[in-house]
Design a protein around this motif. Structure first.
Motif, PDB file in Angstrom:
ATOM      1  N   VAL A  66     -40.033  24.196  14.638  1.00 12.91           N
ATOM      2  CA  VAL A  66     -39.719  25.613  14.470  1.00 12.91           C
ATOM      3  C   VAL A  66     -38.322  25.692  13.864  1.00 12.91           C
ATOM      4  O   VAL A  66     -37.342  25.290  14.500  1.00 12.91           O
ATOM      5  N   VAL A  67     -38.229  26.177  12.640  1.00 12.45           N
ATOM      6  CA  VAL A  67     -36.943  26.257  11.953  1.00 12.45           C
ATOM      7  C   VAL A  67     -36.201  27.498  12.416  1.00 12.45           C
ATOM      8  O   VAL A  67     -36.783  28.579  12.530  1.00 12.45           O
ATOM      9  N   LEU A  68     -34.918  27.367  12.691  1.00  8.17           N
ATOM     10  CA  LEU A  68     -34.112  28.490  13.156  1.00  8.17           C
ATOM     11  C   LEU A  68     -33.766  29.420  12.001  1.00  8.17           C
ATOM     12  O   LEU A  68     -33.432  28.968  10.904  1.00  8.17           O
ATOM     13  N   GLY A  69     -33.840  30.734  12.242  1.00  8.41           N
ATOM     14  CA  GLY A  69     -33.458  31.713  11.248  1.00  8.41           C
ATOM     15  C   GLY A  69     -31.951  31.873  11.160  1.00  8.41           C
ATOM     16  O   GLY A  69     -31.187  31.258  11.918  1.00  8.41           O
ATOM     17  N   ASP A  70     -31.516  32.738  10.231  1.00  6.26           N
ATOM     18  CA  ASP A  70     -30.090  32.915   9.985  1.00  6.26           C
ATOM     19  C   ASP A  70     -29.348  33.492  11.185  1.00  6.26           C
ATOM     20  O   ASP A  70     -28.152  33.275  11.338  1.00  6.26           O
ATOM     21  N   ASN A  71     -30.051  34.243  12.041  1.00  9.33           N
ATOM     22  CA  ASN A  71     -29.376  34.927  13.146  1.00  9.33           C
ATOM     23  C   ASN A  71     -29.442  34.170  14.461  1.00  9.33           C
ATOM     24  O   ASN A  71     -29.109  34.720  15.506  1.00  9.33           O
ATOM     25  N   LEU A  72     -29.878  32.891  14.422  1.00 12.41           N
ATOM     26  CA  LEU A  72     -29.968  32.093  15.639  1.00 12.41           C
ATOM     27  C   LEU A  72     -29.140  30.827  15.490  1.00 12.41           C
ATOM     28  O   LEU A  72     -29.017  30.260  14.397  1.00 12.41           O
TER      29      LEU A  72
END
Length: 208
Positions: A66-72
């Motif tokens: 699961v790739v982390l988004g910009d806000n995490l």
């Protein structure tokens, strides 16, 4: 040196074959290279000080990255939101002079809330050269928050439940005087939130 048939058979068993690449544990019909039916436990793994991905299970039961988004942010095995203590609003500009209107009354204004401006909260109004009114805004969904900033020197008004716009696009100003109209005397801002229950934009704050 000659090899008997027993030794040859033993050697063949040690050679992996692609046709037998799927392994099932707890199942006789594996759907992936390794298919575990039941719980999974992993021990004695290498310690990672700064992990960059999470592991999750998809709709088909497959374990995947699961790739982390910009806000995490994931640091020291702690997942946190970036700038969680600071409100961050995207801003767009709308030129009302370039939109259709009747006597400076704008009905069913399209801010493209479900398209290019789906993440925009603040809308900067430009282009008006005389006083104007807005009777409704398209694309409202429950809880959608927008802030409209009138940057012009002309008065801007929001009309209460005006039939010029479709019922689901109309505005509830909760203003009892002057026909329910709320206005800025030139520059000012309106805060609105969409209420799916009443199917109206609700004015929650005005700064004139």
């Amino acid at each position: 040196m000659k090899l008997n048939h027993g030794i040859i058979a033993s050697l063949l068993l040690c050679i992996p074959f692609a046709s037998f690449s799927q392994v099932g544990i707890g199942t006789t019909s594996p759907q992936s290279d390794l298919h575990v039916e039941g719980t999974l436990q992993v021990t004695n793994t290498d310690a990672v000080s700064t992990p960059v991905k999470l592991t999750g299970i998809g709709t088909e039961g497959r374990i995947t990255d699961v790739v982390l988004g910009d806000n995490l942010n994931l640091t020291g095995n702690v997942l946190s939101s970036v700038r969680s203590d600071v409100a961050s609003y995207k801003i767009a500009t709308i030129n009302l002079a370039a939109t259709n209107n009747s006597n400076n009354v704008f009905n069913n204004v399209n801010l493209d809330l479900s398209g290019v401006n789906k993440e925009v909260v603040v809308f900067r109004v430009v282009g008006a050269t005389t006083g104007f009114s807005v009777t409704g805004i398209q694309g409202g969904v429950d809880g959608r928050h927008i802030i409209i900033i009138n940057t012009t020197s002309s008065a801007m008004s929001l009309e209460n439940a005006n039939s010029g716009s479709t019922a689901s696009n109309q505005i509830n100003t909760y203003e009892s005087s002057a026909g329910g109209t709320l206005s800025t005397q030139g520059q000012g801002t309106f805060d609105l939130v969409y209420d799916a229950s009443s199917q109206k934009w609700i004015v929650i704050d005005v700064r004139t």
